[in-house]
Design a protein around this motif. Structure first.
Motif, PDB file in Angstrom:
ATOM      1  N   GLY A 177      -9.819 -11.385 -41.791  1.00  0.00           N
ATOM      2  CA  GLY A 177     -10.849 -11.383 -41.129  1.00  0.00           C
ATOM      3  C   GLY A 177     -11.678 -12.678 -41.108  1.00  0.00           C
ATOM      4  N   LYS A 178     -11.751 -13.259 -42.347  1.00  0.00           N
ATOM      5  CA  LYS A 178     -12.514 -14.436 -42.295  1.00  0.00           C
ATOM      6  C   LYS A 178     -11.840 -15.585 -41.614  1.00  0.00           C
ATOM      7  N   VAL A 179     -10.604 -15.608 -41.236  1.00  0.00           N
ATOM      8  CA  VAL A 179      -9.901 -16.662 -40.499  1.00  0.00           C
ATOM      9  C   VAL A 179     -10.290 -16.294 -39.083  1.00  0.00           C
ATOM     10  N   LEU A 180     -10.128 -15.018 -38.557  1.00  0.00           N
ATOM     11  CA  LEU A 180     -10.417 -14.695 -37.281  1.00  0.00           C
ATOM     12  C   LEU A 180     -11.882 -15.015 -36.934  1.00  0.00           C
ATOM     13  N   ILE A 181     -12.705 -14.753 -37.603  1.00  0.00           N
ATOM     14  CA  ILE A 181     -14.211 -15.049 -37.624  1.00  0.00           C
ATOM     15  C   ILE A 181     -14.479 -16.331 -37.225  1.00  0.00           C
ATOM     16  N   ARG A 182     -13.971 -17.266 -38.346  1.00  0.00           N
ATOM     17  CA  ARG A 182     -13.918 -18.700 -38.417  1.00  0.00           C
ATOM     18  C   ARG A 182     -13.413 -19.359 -37.183  1.00  0.00           C
ATOM     19  N   ASP A 183     -12.143 -18.850 -36.839  1.00  0.00           N
ATOM     20  CA  ASP A 183     -11.366 -19.585 -35.555  1.00  0.00           C
ATOM     21  C   ASP A 183     -12.303 -19.218 -34.267  1.00  0.00           C
ATOM     22  N   ALA A 184     -12.604 -17.953 -34.180  1.00  0.00           N
ATOM     23  CA  ALA A 184     -13.461 -17.447 -33.073  1.00  0.00           C
ATOM     24  C   ALA A 184     -14.941 -18.329 -32.911  1.00  0.00           C
ATOM     25  N   ALA A 185     -15.489 -18.732 -33.864  1.00  0.00           N
ATOM     26  CA  ALA A 185     -16.604 -19.440 -33.993  1.00  0.00           C
ATOM     27  C   ALA A 185     -16.377 -20.874 -33.494  1.00  0.00           C
ATOM     28  N   ALA A 186     -15.376 -21.362 -33.938  1.00  0.00           N
ATOM     29  CA  ALA A 186     -15.013 -22.756 -33.733  1.00  0.00           C
ATOM     30  C   ALA A 186     -14.578 -23.003 -32.171  1.00  0.00           C
ATOM     31  N   LYS A 187     -14.088 -21.694 -31.656  1.00  0.00           N
ATOM     32  CA  LYS A 187     -13.453 -21.733 -30.351  1.00  0.00           C
ATOM     33  C   LYS A 187     -14.809 -21.600 -29.701  1.00  0.00           C
ATOM     34  N   ALA A 188     -15.860 -21.115 -30.132  1.00  0.00           N
ATOM     35  CA  ALA A 188     -17.327 -20.902 -29.398  1.00  0.00           C
ATOM     36  C   ALA A 188     -18.105 -22.016 -29.240  1.00  0.00           C
ATOM     37  N   GLY A 189     -17.603 -23.221 -29.970  1.00  0.00           N
ATOM     38  CA  GLY A 189     -18.218 -24.345 -30.124  1.00  0.00           C
ATOM     39  C   GLY A 189     -19.135 -24.547 -31.458  1.00  0.00           C
ATOM     40  N   TRP A 190     -18.902 -23.687 -32.401  1.00  0.00           N
ATOM     41  CA  TRP A 190     -19.760 -23.498 -33.693  1.00  0.00           C
ATOM     42  C   TRP A 190     -18.943 -24.331 -34.970  1.00  0.00           C
ATOM     43  N   LYS A 191     -19.729 -24.749 -35.581  1.00  0.00           N
ATOM     44  CA  LYS A 191     -19.137 -25.318 -37.095  1.00  0.00           C
ATOM     45  C   LYS A 191     -19.088 -23.867 -37.961  1.00  0.00           C
ATOM     46  N   ALA A 192     -18.088 -23.601 -38.581  1.00  0.00           N
ATOM     47  CA  ALA A 192     -17.665 -22.451 -39.353  1.00  0.00           C
ATOM     48  C   ALA A 192     -16.910 -22.620 -40.683  1.00  0.00           C
ATOM     49  N   GLN A 193     -17.618 -22.240 -41.927  1.00  0.00           N
ATOM     50  CA  GLN A 193     -16.889 -22.297 -42.975  1.00  0.00           C
ATOM     51  C   GLN A 193     -16.922 -21.068 -43.779  1.00  0.00           C
ATOM     52  N   VAL A 194     -16.048 -20.927 -44.552  1.00  0.00           N
ATOM     53  CA  VAL A 194     -15.831 -19.639 -45.033  1.00  0.00           C
ATOM     54  C   VAL A 194     -16.322 -19.833 -46.629  1.00  0.00           C
ATOM     55  N   GLU A 195     -16.721 -18.572 -47.274  1.00  0.00           N
ATOM     56  CA  GLU A 195     -17.599 -18.723 -48.434  1.00  0.00           C
ATOM     57  C   GLU A 195     -18.434 -19.714 -48.938  1.00  0.00           C
ATOM     58  N   VAL A 196     -19.624 -19.710 -48.197  1.00  0.00           N
ATOM     59  CA  VAL A 196     -20.663 -20.662 -48.208  1.00  0.00           C
ATOM     60  C   VAL A 196     -21.787 -20.021 -48.925  1.00  0.00           C
ATOM     61  N   SER A 197     -22.350 -20.532 -49.905  1.00  0.00           N
ATOM     62  CA  SER A 197     -23.393 -20.095 -50.754  1.00  0.00           C
ATOM     63  C   SER A 197     -24.673 -20.796 -50.409  1.00  0.00           C
ATOM     64  N   GLY A 198     -25.629 -19.994 -50.431  1.00  0.00           N
ATOM     65  CA  GLY A 198     -26.877 -20.538 -50.278  1.00  0.00           C
ATOM     66  C   GLY A 198     -27.949 -20.002 -51.268  1.00  0.00           C
ATOM     67  N   GLU A 199     -29.554 -20.217 -50.972  1.00  0.00           N
ATOM     68  CA  GLU A 199     -30.325 -19.448 -51.745  1.00  0.00           C
ATOM     69  C   GLU A 199     -31.641 -19.282 -50.881  1.00  0.00           C
ATOM     70  N   ALA A 200     -32.185 -18.213 -51.086  1.00  0.00           N
ATOM     71  CA  ALA A 200     -33.448 -17.875 -50.383  1.00  0.00           C
ATOM     72  C   ALA A 200     -34.640 -18.396 -51.001  1.00  0.00           C
TER      73      ALA A 200
END
Length: 351
Positions: free
Chosen positions: A66-89
């Motif tokens: 699923g993560k590969v499918l999402i990442r590749d679909a986003a890249a094809k749509a012109g977005w930069k996409a990375q898996v397992e990205v952490s952040g802080e609110a």
């Protein structure tokens, strides 16, 4: 390879085999050692080494693909996409997106939820994204029945049911196509105040022995986009205020044969009681409505504006239909009290 992010499904068979025995590869979600393995179906993945508990330690093939499918679909749509990205609110709460997509100042996180999760926990995790200025969308293997009903929280927490084969059955689309549409504003929460919709209201009629006229008691309401009549939102009778809401729309469109009243809860041994909306006298109803949802769904697709049909309760049932545009107030009431469902924008006929 030091400092480089690696996704197992991106590697060739030889490249993945060459990683076996390496001690310097760690998981993106924690500091555990990443151990190259293959699943029973031959899928390459990194297993957690011995470490403290990690939420991602039991990652499944469903997640990996699923993560590969999402990442590749986003890249094809012109977005930069990375898996397992952490952040802080801003509140200090940490979050980790299965896939984080970025384009300009926009950020969208996609989550694949395979295990059970409460709606309270789902809202809490979405709130962290919202505080961080990140849009969030969920693809869930659980809550199938609930996700096929309109929900008020869908405005803040977009969620769709997904199969093990990464299909979105409600939209009849694969995961990657839904991701592409979502990133290009091709999904919309239905109903929409800017598009025409088909309203079908079902009611059961009961005879008043005092004024010798019939009273219509709401049974169910269906909403469908004009561009996809086979898709519908179903609203049961027990949403308080739905009868008044539907009656107002029907009257505005000139198709109301009977004033609708809200159905009361059936009481065993006593039935239900209603005030006749013609003379005000009390009507006692001793039957429980038995029309099935399948009967309603089939009749909701028909074209007649007004239809009477035999029901399994005494008297007849009514189907009242209108092609209409919701007013801002009607749309607001519906979203706050009933909710909505996400659909492709192309299903709408917008004004």
């Amino acid at each position: 390879m030091a400092g480089q992010d690696i996704l197992s499904l991106d590697l060739s068979s030889d490249e993945f085999a060459a990683l076996r025995g390496r001690q310097d590869i760690t998981m993106a979600c924690c500091d555990a050692r990443a151990i190259p393995k293959r699943s029973v179906t031959g899928l390459p993945f990194f297993a957690h080494g011995r470490t403290a508990f990690c939420d991602a330690a039991s990652e499944t093939e469903f997640h990996l693909r699923g993560k590969v499918l999402i990442r590749d679909a986003a890249a094809k749509a012109g977005w930069k996409a990375q898996v397992e990205v952490s952040g802080e609110a801003p509140s200090g709460e940490r979050w980790r997106a299965d896939v984080l997509c970025e384009k300009g100042e926009r950020q969208v996180a996609f989550e694949l939820q395979h295990s059970g999760i409460t709606l309270a926990r789902l809202s809490e995790r979405q709130q962290r994204y919202r505080e961080s200025g990140v849009g969030g969308m969920w693809f869930m293997r659980t809550h199938e029945r609930r996700l096929r009903e309109p929900q008020t929280w869908q405005r803040h927490t977009p969620a769709l049911y997904i199969t093990e084969q990464h299909q979105i059955p409600d939209l009849d689309l694969p995961l990657e196509e839904v991701v592409s549409r979502a990133l290009q504003d091709g999904l919309i929460l239905f109903p929409s105040k800017s598009s025409l919709m088909r309203l079908t209201v079902f009611s059961h009629t009961y005879y008043c022995r005092y004024c010798r006229k019939y009273t219509a008691v709401l049974a169910r309401v269906f909403l469908s986009p004009l561009g996809r009549p086979g898709f519908s939102i179903e609203i049961p009778w027990d949403v308080q205020g739905i009868a008044q809401w539907a009656c107002g729309i029907l009257e505005r469109n000139g198709v109301s044969e009977y004033p609708l009243i809200q159905r009361e809860m059936y009481r065993t041994g006593a039935g239900s009681s209603y005030g006749c909306n013609r003379c005000g006298k009390i009507i006692f109803v001793h039957q429980r409505p038995r029309d099935t949802a399948d009967v309603w769904r089939e009749k909701a697709r028909q074209e007649k504006i007004f239809e009477q049909y035999a029901s399994s309760v005494s008297g007849e049932s009514l189907a009242l239909r209108a092609i209409t545009l919701l007013s801002p107030a009607e749309n607001q009431w519906f979203k706050e009290n009933v909710g909505g469902r996400w659909i492709p924008r192309e299903w709408l006929v917008e004004i």
